[in-house]
Design an enzyme around this catalytic site. Sequence first.
Site, PDB file in Angstrom:
ATOM      1  N   HIS A   1       0.852  -1.198   0.000  1.00  0.00           N
ATOM      2  CA  HIS A   1       0.000   0.000   0.000  1.00  0.00           C
ATOM      3  C   HIS A   1       0.885   1.243   0.000  1.00  0.00           C
ATOM      4  CE1 HIS A   1      -3.981  -1.776   1.763  1.00  0.00           C
ATOM      5  NE2 HIS A   1      -3.559  -2.421   0.708  1.00  0.00           N
TER       6      HIS A   1
ATOM      7  N   TYR B   1      -8.745   5.408   8.029  1.00  0.00           N
ATOM      8  CA  TYR B   1      -8.838   5.754   9.449  1.00  0.00           C
ATOM      9  C   TYR B   1      -9.867   6.876   9.555  1.00  0.00           C
ATOM     10  CZ  TYR B   1      -4.393   3.386  10.630  1.00  0.00           C
ATOM     11  OH  TYR B   1      -3.399   2.463  10.840  1.00  0.00           O
TER      12      TYR B   1
ATOM     13  N   PRO C   1      -2.917   0.354  19.106  1.00  0.00           N
ATOM     14  CA  PRO C   1      -2.745  -0.146  17.733  1.00  0.00           C
ATOM     15  C   PRO C   1      -2.931   0.892  16.628  1.00  0.00           C
ATOM     16  CG  PRO C   1      -4.793  -0.981  18.701  1.00  0.00           C
ATOM     17  CD  PRO C   1      -4.065  -0.265  19.783  1.00  0.00           C
TER      18      PRO C   1
ATOM     19  N   LYS D   1       2.246  -0.103  15.051  1.00  0.00           N
ATOM     20  CA  LYS D   1       3.685  -0.191  15.318  1.00  0.00           C
ATOM     21  C   LYS D   1       4.118  -1.407  16.142  1.00  0.00           C
ATOM     22  CE  LYS D   1       5.337   3.386  13.261  1.00  0.00           C
ATOM     23  NZ  LYS D   1       5.045   2.838  11.959  1.00  0.00           N
TER      24      LYS D   1
ATOM     25  N   TYR E   1       4.569   6.758   9.850  1.00  0.00           N
ATOM     26  CA  TYR E   1       3.740   5.569   9.592  1.00  0.00           C
ATOM     27  C   TYR E   1       4.518   4.508   8.827  1.00  0.00           C
ATOM     28  CZ  TYR E   1      -0.540   2.891   9.095  1.00  0.00           C
ATOM     29  OH  TYR E   1      -1.483   1.899   9.188  1.00  0.00           O
TER      30      TYR E   1
HETATM   31  P1  RFL Z   1       2.903 -11.576  21.686  1.00  0.00           P
HETATM   32  O1  RFL Z   1       2.462 -11.672  20.272  1.00  0.00           O
HETATM   33  O2  RFL Z   1       1.934 -11.242  22.719  1.00  0.00           O
HETATM   34  O3  RFL Z   1       3.589 -12.969  22.023  1.00  0.00           O
HETATM   35  C1  RFL Z   1       3.974 -13.315  23.336  1.00  0.00           C
HETATM   36  C2  RFL Z   1       3.881 -14.818  23.461  1.00  0.00           C
HETATM   37  O4  RFL Z   1       4.291 -15.225  24.773  1.00  0.00           O
HETATM   38  C3  RFL Z   1       3.389 -16.200  25.257  1.00  0.00           C
HETATM   39  N1  RFL Z   1       3.464 -16.211  26.738  1.00  0.00           N
HETATM   40  C4  RFL Z   1       4.235 -17.084  27.418  1.00  0.00           C
HETATM   41  N2  RFL Z   1       5.023 -18.085  27.013  1.00  0.00           N
HETATM   42  C5  RFL Z   1       5.658 -18.814  27.973  1.00  0.00           C
HETATM   43  N3  RFL Z   1       5.521 -18.563  29.304  1.00  0.00           N
HETATM   44  C6  RFL Z   1       4.722 -17.565  29.739  1.00  0.00           C
HETATM   45  N4  RFL Z   1       4.586 -17.343  31.050  1.00  0.00           N
HETATM   46  C7  RFL Z   1       4.036 -16.775  28.796  1.00  0.00           C
HETATM   47  N5  RFL Z   1       3.172 -15.731  28.887  1.00  0.00           N
HETATM   48  C8  RFL Z   1       2.837 -15.394  27.620  1.00  0.00           C
HETATM   49  C9  RFL Z   1       2.050 -15.764  24.699  1.00  0.00           C
HETATM   50  O5  RFL Z   1       1.112 -16.838  24.663  1.00  0.00           O
HETATM   51  C10 RFL Z   1       2.458 -15.310  23.307  1.00  0.00           C
HETATM   52  O6  RFL Z   1       2.409 -16.363  22.363  1.00  0.00           O
HETATM   53  O7  RFL Z   1       4.112 -10.539  21.821  1.00  0.00           O
HETATM   54  P2  RFL Z   1       5.299 -10.174  20.801  1.00  0.00           P
HETATM   55  O8  RFL Z   1       5.920 -11.421  20.235  1.00  0.00           O
HETATM   56  O9  RFL Z   1       6.131  -9.191  21.501  1.00  0.00           O
HETATM   57  O10 RFL Z   1       4.574  -9.494  19.546  1.00  0.00           O
HETATM   58  C11 RFL Z   1       3.933  -8.259  19.711  1.00  0.00           C
HETATM   59  C12 RFL Z   1       2.734  -8.150  18.767  1.00  0.00           C
HETATM   60  O11 RFL Z   1       1.936  -9.300  18.897  1.00  0.00           O
HETATM   61  C13 RFL Z   1       1.872  -6.891  19.041  1.00  0.00           C
HETATM   62  O12 RFL Z   1       2.703  -5.785  19.312  1.00  0.00           O
HETATM   63  C14 RFL Z   1       0.981  -6.533  17.832  1.00  0.00           C
HETATM   64  O13 RFL Z   1      -0.011  -7.509  17.631  1.00  0.00           O
HETATM   65  C15 RFL Z   1       0.301  -5.187  18.055  1.00  0.00           C
HETATM   66  N6  RFL Z   1      -0.642  -4.845  16.981  1.00  0.00           N
HETATM   67  C16 RFL Z   1      -0.199  -4.327  15.796  1.00  0.00           C
HETATM   68  N7  RFL Z   1       1.122  -4.172  15.556  1.00  0.00           N
HETATM   69  C17 RFL Z   1       1.561  -3.739  14.324  1.00  0.00           C
HETATM   70  O14 RFL Z   1       2.787  -3.596  14.125  1.00  0.00           O
HETATM   71  N8  RFL Z   1       0.697  -3.436  13.299  1.00  0.00           N
HETATM   72  C18 RFL Z   1      -0.645  -3.556  13.460  1.00  0.00           C
HETATM   73  O15 RFL Z   1      -1.370  -3.341  12.493  1.00  0.00           O
HETATM   74  C19 RFL Z   1      -1.143  -3.986  14.750  1.00  0.00           C
HETATM   75  N9  RFL Z   1      -2.451  -4.138  14.950  1.00  0.00           N
HETATM   76  C20 RFL Z   1      -2.011  -5.046  17.171  1.00  0.00           C
HETATM   77  C21 RFL Z   1      -2.906  -4.665  16.131  1.00  0.00           C
HETATM   78  C22 RFL Z   1      -2.511  -5.598  18.334  1.00  0.00           C
HETATM   79  C23 RFL Z   1      -3.870  -5.763  18.478  1.00  0.00           C
HETATM   80  N10 RFL Z   1      -4.329  -6.344  19.678  1.00  0.00           N
HETATM   81  C24 RFL Z   1      -5.190  -7.453  19.709  1.00  0.00           C
HETATM   82  C25 RFL Z   1      -3.661  -5.993  20.894  1.00  0.00           C
HETATM   83  C26 RFL Z   1      -4.265  -4.823  16.267  1.00  0.00           C
HETATM   84  C27 RFL Z   1      -4.752  -5.352  17.451  1.00  0.00           C
HETATM   85  C28 RFL Z   1      -6.246  -5.465  17.571  1.00  0.00           C
HETATM   86  C1  PHB Z   2      -5.119  -4.320  10.986  1.00  0.00           C
HETATM   87  O1  PHB Z   2      -5.217  -4.514   9.769  1.00  0.00           O
HETATM   88  O2  PHB Z   2      -5.397  -5.210  11.811  1.00  0.00           O
HETATM   89  C2  PHB Z   2      -4.674  -2.994  11.485  1.00  0.00           C
HETATM   90  C3  PHB Z   2      -4.333  -2.012  10.584  1.00  0.00           C
HETATM   91  C4  PHB Z   2      -3.925  -0.767  11.051  1.00  0.00           C
HETATM   92  C5  PHB Z   2      -3.856  -0.544  12.410  1.00  0.00           C
HETATM   93  C6  PHB Z   2      -4.180  -1.531  13.304  1.00  0.00           C
HETATM   94  C7  PHB Z   2      -4.602  -2.772  12.836  1.00  0.00           C
HETATM   95  O3  PHB Z   2      -3.473   0.683  12.855  1.00  0.00           O
END
Ligand code: RFL
Ligand code: PHB
Length: 394
Positions: free
Chosen positions: A75, A204, A296, A300, A388
């Site tokens: 994109h 957005y 989110p 990032k 971004y």
């Molecule tokens: P994670 O993915 O939470 O993974 C951590 C892992 O550790 C496990 N765990 C354990 N394992 C062993 N012993 C324990 N005691 C443990 N406790 C926990 C967990 O089960 C898990 O598998 O962290 P990590 O690897 O640092 O990754 C971070 C990302 O997942 C997170 O920052 C992103 O998902 C945030 N995020 C977004 N980031 C982006 O860069 N672009 C996006 O578009 C974006 N959209 C989002 C998001 C996060 C969202 N939510 C649900 C918070 C959209 C949403 C809705």
């Molecule tokens: C997504 O596609 O899940 C998404 C995209 C942009 C954001 C957060 C989540 O800022």
Amino acid sequence: MTRHRTQVGIVGAGPAGLFLGHLLHLEGIDSIVIESRSQEYVVERVRAGVLEQGTVDLMTQTGLGDRLRREGIRHGGVYLAFLGRRHRIDFEELTGGRAITIYGQNEVVKDLIAARNATGRPLYYSAEQVSIADFDGSHPRIRFQCADEQHEIACDFIAGCDGSHGVCRPSIPADRVCVYERDYPFGWLGILAKAAPSSGELVYALHERGFALFSMRSAGVTRLYLQCAPDEDIGRWNDDAIWSELETRLGMLDGWRPNRGDVVQKGVTGMRSVVVEPMRHGALFLAGDAAHIVPPTGAKGLNLAVADVRALAIALAAHYRQNRRDLLDQYSDQRLRSVWRAQRFSWWMTSMLHRAPGGNPFDYRRQIAELEYVTSSRAAMTSLAENYVGTAFE
Ligand code: RFL
Ligand code: PHB
């Protein structure tokens, strides 16, 4: 009790832990990954979708680019929508050709698990009673239980990649860490729907009724979010009510709106900003959400997690190959600069695009004025665009 020995013990098999294991393997460094959830849970968890160029480049350079190249969607911009109109921010034009790539976090995780399995190096799922010990001394240990058996891993370093509810960060004595935290008085209700995206790029939107985001995963799958209460009861929302609210907030005067389709997943997520300083304690290194959480809105979190473990893998390789400690010593300060920059941007996007409950009409008018500025001034657009498309790796 089963005893193991490895160079780096990795707690958590999210993007941070799995990517770290992958990068270390390519450097010839041994690791054991332990994960508290099942493989199915880890793969199915629907989260991020936006990859910065630094994440795409790292995946490509390290042999994870095949499916990403085929299925990732590039994109060159996003839309900001308010008062019924969409305004495009042209990333490519404003940043000298840079862009983002849409590729689901669970696809990244699938690719990383396949790569891990191909190495034959261990990854334990469904680990219970995980604890870490002696990371301040010379014998760091990770203990856990798996299928009723006790395990102990002796390692040189522990990588705390266990996300925001893990055990690594709380294992550090409270007087040795500083936790900077900010809650937001709202959350996101997200859905994944079998519907062809009606826009080629993300939208957005700030509406009088609150924020909404239009995103996607593929030519047949749309991802959408609505601002809601942080403790919203999802049971209150049937699919019709969700679509109708999305159409109200995202519907444009020119007739554009999202296509409806079967809702295949839905959930509510709270929003927080957190930074843990420092990110290193003796032989324990925190990475990803274990060290910092961003709301989110700036997309990032995943990119920061990948950038952390890239820096950590480089520092560990310098240690093992050249007996250098300097990069390990610099890890925390180096990453925190980039983390705070992403925090500022994520906070700013969040504040500009959400309506605070009880917020007064002045705030809304001020937000509209800000959006008008951001979508008309080249300087302001460039600031948004360059943040971004990517700062996680800087
Ligand atoms: P994670 O993915 O939470 O993974 C951590 C892992 O550790 C496990 N765990 C354990 N394992 C062993 N012993 C324990 N005691 C443990 N406790 C926990 C967990 O089960 C898990 O598998 O962290 P990590 O690897 O640092 O990754 C971070 C990302 O997942 C997170 O920052 C992103 O998902 C945030 N995020 C977004 N980031 C982006 O860069 N672009 C996006 O578009 C974006 N959209 C989002 C998001 C996060 C969202 N939510 C649900 C918070 C959209 C949403 C809705
Ligand atoms: C997504 O596609 O899940 C998404 C995209 C942009 C954001 C957060 C989540 O800022």
